[in-house]
Design an enzyme around this catalytic site. Sequence first.
Site, PDB file in Angstrom:
ATOM      1  N   ALA A   1      -1.848 -18.826  15.644  1.00  0.00           N
ATOM      2  CA  ALA A   1      -2.160 -19.263  17.130  1.00  0.00           C
ATOM      3  C   ALA A   1      -0.509 -19.194  17.822  1.00  0.00           C
ATOM      4  O   ALA A   1      -0.425 -19.207  18.969  1.00  0.00           O
ATOM      5  CB  ALA A   1      -2.638 -20.100  17.754  1.00  0.00           C
TER       6      ALA A   1
ATOM      7  N   ASN B   1      -7.138 -14.802  13.766  1.00  0.00           N
ATOM      8  CA  ASN B   1      -6.108 -13.863  13.910  1.00  0.00           C
ATOM      9  C   ASN B   1      -5.048 -14.222  12.699  1.00  0.00           C
ATOM     10  O   ASN B   1      -4.386 -13.276  12.226  1.00  0.00           O
ATOM     11  CB  ASN B   1      -5.430 -14.175  15.021  1.00  0.00           C
ATOM     12  CG  ASN B   1      -4.166 -13.693  15.062  1.00  0.00           C
ATOM     13  OD1 ASN B   1      -3.861 -12.471  15.337  1.00  0.00           O
ATOM     14  ND2 ASN B   1      -3.108 -14.558  14.984  1.00  0.00           N
TER      15      ASN B   1
ATOM     16  N   SER C   1      -7.120  -4.319  11.144  1.00  0.00           N
ATOM     17  CA  SER C   1      -6.143  -3.342  11.284  1.00  0.00           C
ATOM     18  C   SER C   1      -6.689  -2.072  10.774  1.00  0.00           C
ATOM     19  O   SER C   1      -7.495  -1.796   9.887  1.00  0.00           O
ATOM     20  CB  SER C   1      -5.063  -3.540  10.274  1.00  0.00           C
ATOM     21  OG  SER C   1      -4.178  -2.506  10.220  1.00  0.00           O
TER      22      SER C   1
ATOM     23  N   TYR D   1      -3.162  -5.727   1.556  1.00  0.00           N
ATOM     24  CA  TYR D   1      -3.358  -5.905   2.902  1.00  0.00           C
ATOM     25  C   TYR D   1      -4.464  -4.746   3.508  1.00  0.00           C
ATOM     26  O   TYR D   1      -5.655  -5.477   4.156  1.00  0.00           O
ATOM     27  CB  TYR D   1      -2.053  -5.311   3.806  1.00  0.00           C
ATOM     28  CG  TYR D   1      -2.266  -5.824   5.359  1.00  0.00           C
ATOM     29  CD1 TYR D   1      -2.019  -7.106   5.833  1.00  0.00           C
ATOM     30  CD2 TYR D   1      -2.326  -4.539   6.295  1.00  0.00           C
ATOM     31  CE1 TYR D   1      -2.172  -7.145   7.180  1.00  0.00           C
ATOM     32  CE2 TYR D   1      -2.314  -4.868   7.554  1.00  0.00           C
ATOM     33  CZ  TYR D   1      -2.077  -6.020   8.178  1.00  0.00           C
ATOM     34  OH  TYR D   1      -2.329  -6.268   9.184  1.00  0.00           O
ATOM     35  N   ALA D   2      -4.490  -3.583   3.103  1.00  0.00           N
ATOM     36  CA  ALA D   2      -5.520  -2.697   3.607  1.00  0.00           C
ATOM     37  C   ALA D   2      -6.858  -3.380   2.920  1.00  0.00           C
ATOM     38  O   ALA D   2      -7.970  -3.111   3.565  1.00  0.00           O
ATOM     39  CB  ALA D   2      -5.265  -1.284   2.961  1.00  0.00           C
ATOM     40  N   ALA D   3      -7.163  -3.670   1.679  1.00  0.00           N
ATOM     41  CA  ALA D   3      -8.303  -4.121   1.262  1.00  0.00           C
ATOM     42  C   ALA D   3      -8.635  -5.660   1.959  1.00  0.00           C
ATOM     43  O   ALA D   3      -9.881  -5.570   2.330  1.00  0.00           O
ATOM     44  CB  ALA D   3      -8.223  -4.497  -0.237  1.00  0.00           C
TER      45      ALA D   3
ATOM     46  N   LYS E   1      -8.223  -6.090   5.237  1.00  0.00           N
ATOM     47  CA  LYS E   1      -8.610  -5.822   6.439  1.00  0.00           C
ATOM     48  C   LYS E   1      -9.926  -4.902   6.505  1.00  0.00           C
ATOM     49  O   LYS E   1     -10.764  -5.094   7.248  1.00  0.00           O
ATOM     50  CB  LYS E   1      -7.445  -4.929   7.236  1.00  0.00           C
ATOM     51  CG  LYS E   1      -6.135  -5.828   7.313  1.00  0.00           C
ATOM     52  CD  LYS E   1      -6.682  -7.040   8.472  1.00  0.00           C
ATOM     53  CE  LYS E   1      -5.446  -7.777   8.680  1.00  0.00           C
ATOM     54  NZ  LYS E   1      -5.772  -8.767   9.623  1.00  0.00           N
TER      55      LYS E   1
ATOM     56  N   ILE F   1       2.159  -2.975  16.554  1.00  0.00           N
ATOM     57  CA  ILE F   1       2.319  -3.923  17.666  1.00  0.00           C
ATOM     58  C   ILE F   1       3.814  -4.409  17.741  1.00  0.00           C
ATOM     59  O   ILE F   1       4.169  -4.888  16.428  1.00  0.00           O
ATOM     60  CB  ILE F   1       1.532  -5.153  17.991  1.00  0.00           C
ATOM     61  CG1 ILE F   1       0.042  -4.409  17.868  1.00  0.00           C
ATOM     62  CG2 ILE F   1       1.713  -5.829  19.051  1.00  0.00           C
ATOM     63  CD1 ILE F   1      -0.384  -3.446  19.070  1.00  0.00           C
TER      64      ILE F   1
END
Length: 246
Positions: free
Chosen positions: A14, A91, A143, A156-158, A160, A189
């Site tokens: 946060a 998040n 993502s 990371y892809a797995a 997400k 971003i």
Amino acid sequence: MNTFTNQKAIVTGATKGIGKAITEALLAQGATVLGLYSGDEAAASAFAAAHPEAGERLRLHKVDVSDCKAVQVFCRETEEQFDTIDILVNNAGIRRDAVLAMMRQEDWQRVLDVNLTGGYNMCRFALPLMLKQKYGRIIFITSPMGHLGFAGQANYAASKAGQVGLMKSLSKEVAKRKITVNCVSPGFIGTEFIGDLSEEQMKDYKKLVPAGRFGTPEEVADAVLFLADKRAAYINGSVLEVTGGL
């Protein structure tokens, strides 16, 4: 208009980047925000100092979302203090990039633990606080890498892609209790999360975006607030992309 007055929200990750923007947006709309961070005490202190006007509506807690016991304790204490919560924004996320053949097992596991298991832990222990009032909004920050994939980001892809699958299943389990579960999927971003990319990589990635620019954390926060609103009651099991057309 203070759309979220008297609502209680939990936001993980946060105090920096997208999570910071989400927390600030919820505060601006009247919510009480329980903001979780994993370890950057300086960032947490700076964030709190920057928002004295929030007073007791901003409460920061150091919690590792991958630690099941720590999350359970936090949610138990939250229930004792507030009884229920209205919004959960999952998040918190990390990257530890490497091509798969060179990826250390601990880097694979840590990304899955934080990004995917962390969301499971938060939902598991926060859901009872929504179920008891038969209302809630759960939002995962996922993502496009979950379905696009980038070289060097298999972990990371797995994680997400897993978030989307988790969201889809959970959305069907709790819909009859007036709890919605959705994802917001930001593209590139402009935050410190991509600060380790080289200038050449930045240029290459920007060329992939039809809008010709990276997004802002505030643009992602606007999408989160849309899904968190009571008026989004019939949006469930969806992925809202904030990608500039990626």
